[in-house]
Design a protein around this motif. Structure first.
Motif, PDB file in Angstrom:
ATOM      1  N   ILE A   1       0.853  -1.180   0.000  1.00 37.27           N
ATOM      2  CA  ILE A   1       0.000   0.000   0.000  1.00 37.27           C
ATOM      3  C   ILE A   1       0.890   1.232   0.000  1.00 37.27           C
ATOM      4  CG2 ILE A   1      -1.757   1.280   1.272  1.00 37.27           C
ATOM      5  CD1 ILE A   1      -2.592  -1.376   2.527  1.00 37.27           C
ATOM      6  N   LYS A   2       0.596   2.156  -0.908  1.00 37.05           N
ATOM      7  CA  LYS A   2       1.361   3.393  -0.972  1.00 37.05           C
ATOM      8  C   LYS A   2       0.595   4.501  -0.267  1.00 37.05           C
ATOM      9  CE  LYS A   2       3.750   2.556  -5.280  1.00 37.05           C
ATOM     10  NZ  LYS A   2       4.011   3.052  -6.625  1.00 37.05           N
ATOM     11  N   PRO A   3       1.296   5.298   0.553  1.00 36.39           N
ATOM     12  CA  PRO A   3       0.634   6.434   1.207  1.00 36.39           C
ATOM     13  C   PRO A   3       0.114   7.422   0.177  1.00 36.39           C
ATOM     14  CG  PRO A   3       2.762   5.989   2.220  1.00 36.39           C
ATOM     15  CD  PRO A   3       2.680   5.143   0.988  1.00 36.39           C
ATOM     16  N   THR A   4      -1.068   7.977   0.414  1.00 32.37           N
ATOM     17  CA  THR A   4      -1.667   8.946  -0.502  1.00 32.37           C
ATOM     18  C   THR A   4      -1.509  10.370  -0.012  1.00 32.37           C
ATOM     19  OG1 THR A   4      -3.791   8.789   0.609  1.00 32.37           O
ATOM     20  CG2 THR A   4      -3.416   7.285  -1.249  1.00 32.37           C
ATOM     21  N   GLY A   5      -0.997  10.537   1.187  1.00 29.41           N
ATOM     22  CA  GLY A   5      -0.858  11.868   1.751  1.00 29.41           C
ATOM     23  C   GLY A   5      -2.070  12.284   2.558  1.00 29.41           C
ATOM     24  N   LYS A   6      -3.124  11.463   2.540  1.00 28.36           N
ATOM     25  CA  LYS A   6      -4.312  11.787   3.323  1.00 28.36           C
ATOM     26  C   LYS A   6      -4.052  11.445   4.785  1.00 28.36           C
ATOM     27  CE  LYS A   6      -7.468  11.067  -0.476  1.00 28.36           C
ATOM     28  NZ  LYS A   6      -8.564  10.283  -1.006  1.00 28.36           N
ATOM     29  N   ALA A   7      -4.796  12.074   5.657  1.00 24.02           N
ATOM     30  CA  ALA A   7      -4.580  11.913   7.097  1.00 24.02           C
ATOM     31  C   ALA A   7      -4.769  10.473   7.564  1.00 24.02           C
ATOM     32  CB  ALA A   7      -5.519  12.834   7.862  1.00 24.02           C
ATOM     33  N   PHE A   8      -5.668   9.723   6.917  1.00 23.32           N
ATOM     34  CA  PHE A   8      -5.947   8.382   7.400  1.00 23.32           C
ATOM     35  C   PHE A   8      -5.121   7.310   6.709  1.00 23.32           C
ATOM     36  CE2 PHE A   8      -8.890   9.174   3.955  1.00 23.32           C
ATOM     37  CZ  PHE A   8      -8.773   8.031   3.195  1.00 23.32           C
ATOM     38  N   SER A   9      -4.285   7.647   5.763  1.00 25.74           N
ATOM     39  CA  SER A   9      -3.560   6.626   5.009  1.00 25.74           C
ATOM     40  C   SER A   9      -2.636   5.804   5.890  1.00 25.74           C
ATOM     41  CB  SER A   9      -2.776   7.253   3.857  1.00 25.74           C
ATOM     42  OG  SER A   9      -1.783   8.127   4.365  1.00 25.74           O
ATOM     43  N   GLY A  10      -2.041   6.403   6.906  1.00 24.75           N
ATOM     44  CA  GLY A  10      -1.190   5.655   7.823  1.00 24.75           C
ATOM     45  C   GLY A  10      -1.976   4.591   8.580  1.00 24.75           C
ATOM     46  N   ASN A  11      -3.246   4.900   8.860  1.00 26.67           N
ATOM     47  CA  ASN A  11      -4.094   3.932   9.549  1.00 26.67           C
ATOM     48  C   ASN A  11      -4.371   2.719   8.675  1.00 26.67           C
ATOM     49  OD1 ASN A  11      -4.257   5.519  11.817  1.00 26.67           O
ATOM     50  ND2 ASN A  11      -6.167   6.483  11.217  1.00 26.67           N
ATOM     51  N   LEU A  12      -4.515   2.925   7.368  1.00 20.33           N
ATOM     52  CA  LEU A  12      -4.780   1.813   6.462  1.00 20.33           C
ATOM     53  C   LEU A  12      -3.598   0.860   6.415  1.00 20.33           C
ATOM     54  CD1 LEU A  12      -6.548   3.600   3.474  1.00 20.33           C
ATOM     55  CD2 LEU A  12      -7.578   2.174   5.226  1.00 20.33           C
ATOM     56  N   ILE A  13      -2.403   1.403   6.477  1.00 19.09           N
ATOM     57  CA  ILE A  13      -1.209   0.576   6.456  1.00 19.09           C
ATOM     58  C   ILE A  13      -1.112  -0.230   7.742  1.00 19.09           C
ATOM     59  CG2 ILE A  13       1.323   0.627   6.441  1.00 19.09           C
ATOM     60  CD1 ILE A  13       1.049   3.157   4.671  1.00 19.09           C
ATOM     61  N   ARG A  14      -1.506   0.360   8.848  1.00 20.54           N
ATOM     62  CA  ARG A  14      -1.370  -0.265  10.156  1.00 20.54           C
ATOM     63  C   ARG A  14      -2.516  -1.223  10.495  1.00 20.54           C
ATOM     64  NH1 ARG A  14       0.615  -0.526  15.012  1.00 20.54           N
ATOM     65  NH2 ARG A  14      -0.611   0.186  16.743  1.00 20.54           N
ATOM     66  N   GLN A  15      -3.618  -1.150   9.765  1.00 21.36           N
ATOM     67  CA  GLN A  15      -4.784  -1.971  10.083  1.00 21.36           C
ATOM     68  C   GLN A  15      -4.487  -3.467  10.165  1.00 21.36           C
ATOM     69  OE1 GLN A  15      -7.833  -0.758   7.355  1.00 21.36           O
ATOM     70  NE2 GLN A  15      -8.902   0.371   8.950  1.00 21.36           N
ATOM     71  N   PRO A  16      -3.793  -4.067   9.193  1.00 21.28           N
ATOM     72  CA  PRO A  16      -3.518  -5.498   9.309  1.00 21.28           C
ATOM     73  C   PRO A  16      -2.723  -5.839  10.572  1.00 21.28           C
ATOM     74  CG  PRO A  16      -3.104  -4.757   7.080  1.00 21.28           C
ATOM     75  CD  PRO A  16      -3.334  -3.535   7.926  1.00 21.28           C
ATOM     76  N   LEU A  17      -1.792  -4.993  10.961  1.00 21.62           N
ATOM     77  CA  LEU A  17      -0.998  -5.229  12.161  1.00 21.62           C
ATOM     78  C   LEU A  17      -1.883  -5.183  13.403  1.00 21.62           C
ATOM     79  CD1 LEU A  17       1.701  -5.666  13.557  1.00 21.62           C
ATOM     80  CD2 LEU A  17       2.020  -3.183  13.550  1.00 21.62           C
ATOM     81  N   VAL A  18      -2.747  -4.207  13.483  1.00 20.71           N
ATOM     82  CA  VAL A  18      -3.669  -4.083  14.624  1.00 20.71           C
ATOM     83  C   VAL A  18      -4.574  -5.315  14.685  1.00 20.71           C
ATOM     84  CG1 VAL A  18      -5.619  -2.779  15.558  1.00 20.71           C
ATOM     85  CG2 VAL A  18      -3.625  -1.573  14.678  1.00 20.71           C
ATOM     86  N   HIS A  19      -5.061  -5.746  13.535  1.00 19.17           N
ATOM     87  CA  HIS A  19      -5.921  -6.932  13.470  1.00 19.17           C
ATOM     88  C   HIS A  19      -5.179  -8.161  13.994  1.00 19.17           C
ATOM     89  CE1 HIS A  19      -8.996  -9.651  12.047  1.00 19.17           C
ATOM     90  NE2 HIS A  19      -8.085 -10.340  11.384  1.00 19.17           N
ATOM     91  N   MET A  20      -3.949  -8.342  13.578  1.00 21.18           N
ATOM     92  CA  MET A  20      -3.154  -9.488  14.025  1.00 21.18           C
ATOM     93  C   MET A  20      -2.870  -9.413  15.526  1.00 21.18           C
ATOM     94  SD  MET A  20      -3.017 -11.353  11.446  1.00 21.18           S
ATOM     95  CE  MET A  20      -1.917 -12.598  12.056  1.00 21.18           C
ATOM     96  N   GLU A  21      -2.592  -8.209  16.016  1.00 26.08           N
ATOM     97  CA  GLU A  21      -2.344  -8.039  17.452  1.00 26.08           C
ATOM     98  C   GLU A  21      -3.596  -8.398  18.260  1.00 26.08           C
ATOM     99  OE1 GLU A  21      -1.127  -3.979  17.657  1.00 26.08           O
ATOM    100  OE2 GLU A  21       0.967  -4.439  17.204  1.00 26.08           O
ATOM    101  N   ARG A  22      -4.765  -8.009  17.780  1.00 26.51           N
ATOM    102  CA  ARG A  22      -6.012  -8.318  18.473  1.00 26.51           C
ATOM    103  C   ARG A  22      -6.284  -9.820  18.474  1.00 26.51           C
ATOM    104  NH1 ARG A  22      -9.701  -3.382  16.090  1.00 26.51           N
ATOM    105  NH2 ARG A  22      -8.763  -1.762  17.363  1.00 26.51           N
ATOM    106  N   LEU A  23      -6.048 -10.467  17.334  1.00 27.58           N
ATOM    107  CA  LEU A  23      -6.230 -11.912  17.265  1.00 27.58           C
ATOM    108  C   LEU A  23      -5.300 -12.638  18.225  1.00 27.58           C
ATOM    109  CD1 LEU A  23      -6.694 -12.628  13.452  1.00 27.58           C
ATOM    110  CD2 LEU A  23      -8.364 -12.936  15.271  1.00 27.58           C
ATOM    111  N   GLU A  24      -4.061 -12.200  18.292  1.00 27.61           N
ATOM    112  CA  GLU A  24      -3.087 -12.819  19.186  1.00 27.61           C
ATOM    113  C   GLU A  24      -3.505 -12.629  20.653  1.00 27.61           C
ATOM    114  OE1 GLU A  24       0.006 -15.145  20.286  1.00 27.61           O
ATOM    115  OE2 GLU A  24      -0.759 -14.803  18.273  1.00 27.61           O
ATOM    116  N   LEU A  25      -3.977 -11.445  20.996  1.00 31.47           N
ATOM    117  CA  LEU A  25      -4.449 -11.196  22.357  1.00 31.47           C
ATOM    118  C   LEU A  25      -5.628 -12.106  22.692  1.00 31.47           C
ATOM    119  CD1 LEU A  25      -4.469  -9.578  25.004  1.00 31.47           C
ATOM    120  CD2 LEU A  25      -5.904  -7.895  23.841  1.00 31.47           C
TER     121      LEU A  25
END
Length: 86
Positions: free
Chosen positions: A1-25
Motif C-alpha cells: 500500500i502506498k501512502p496517498t498523503g491523506k490523514a488516514f492513510s497511515g491507519n490503512l497501512i497499520r490496520q492489518p498489524l492491529v488486526h493481528m495483534e487483536r487476534l493474538e491477544l
C-alpha cells in the motif's frame, strides 16, 4: 500500500498489524487456564435485551447508548435475512 498523503492513510497501512495483534491477544486470553474455571453468573433481562446475535455471520453485538445502535440493529436484521435492505 502506498501512502496517498491523506490523514488516514497511515491507519490503512497499520490496520492489518492491529488486526493481528487483536487476534493474538484473543488467542492468549482463551488459552489462559486461570480463566477456564470461572463460574457462571446470572445475566439480567436488562442486559440480555441489549445483546443481538447473528449466528449466520458469527456476530455478537452489544448495545452502547448514543453510538448509532439503531443503524447497527438494522444492518443485523438485513444480515439475518429478515429484510432485503434498510
Amino acid at each position: 500500500i502506498k501512502p496517498t498523503g491523506k490523514a488516514f492513510s497511515g491507519n490503512l497501512i497499520r490496520q492489518p498489524l492491529v488486526h493481528m495483534e487483536r487476534l493474538e491477544l484473543l488467542r492468549n486470553v482463551c488459552r489462559d487456564t486461570a480463566l477456564k474455571n470461572l463460574s457462571h453468573t446470572a445475566v439480567s433481562k436488562f442486559v440480555l435485551d441489549r445483546i443481538f446475535v447473528c449466528d449466520k455471520h458469527k456476530i455478537l453485538f452489544c448495545q452502547t447508548p448514543k453510538v448509532g445502535n439503531t443503524q447497527w440493529k438494522k444492518v443485523l436484521i438485513v444480515l439475518n435475512g429478515i429484510y432485503s435492505g434498510v
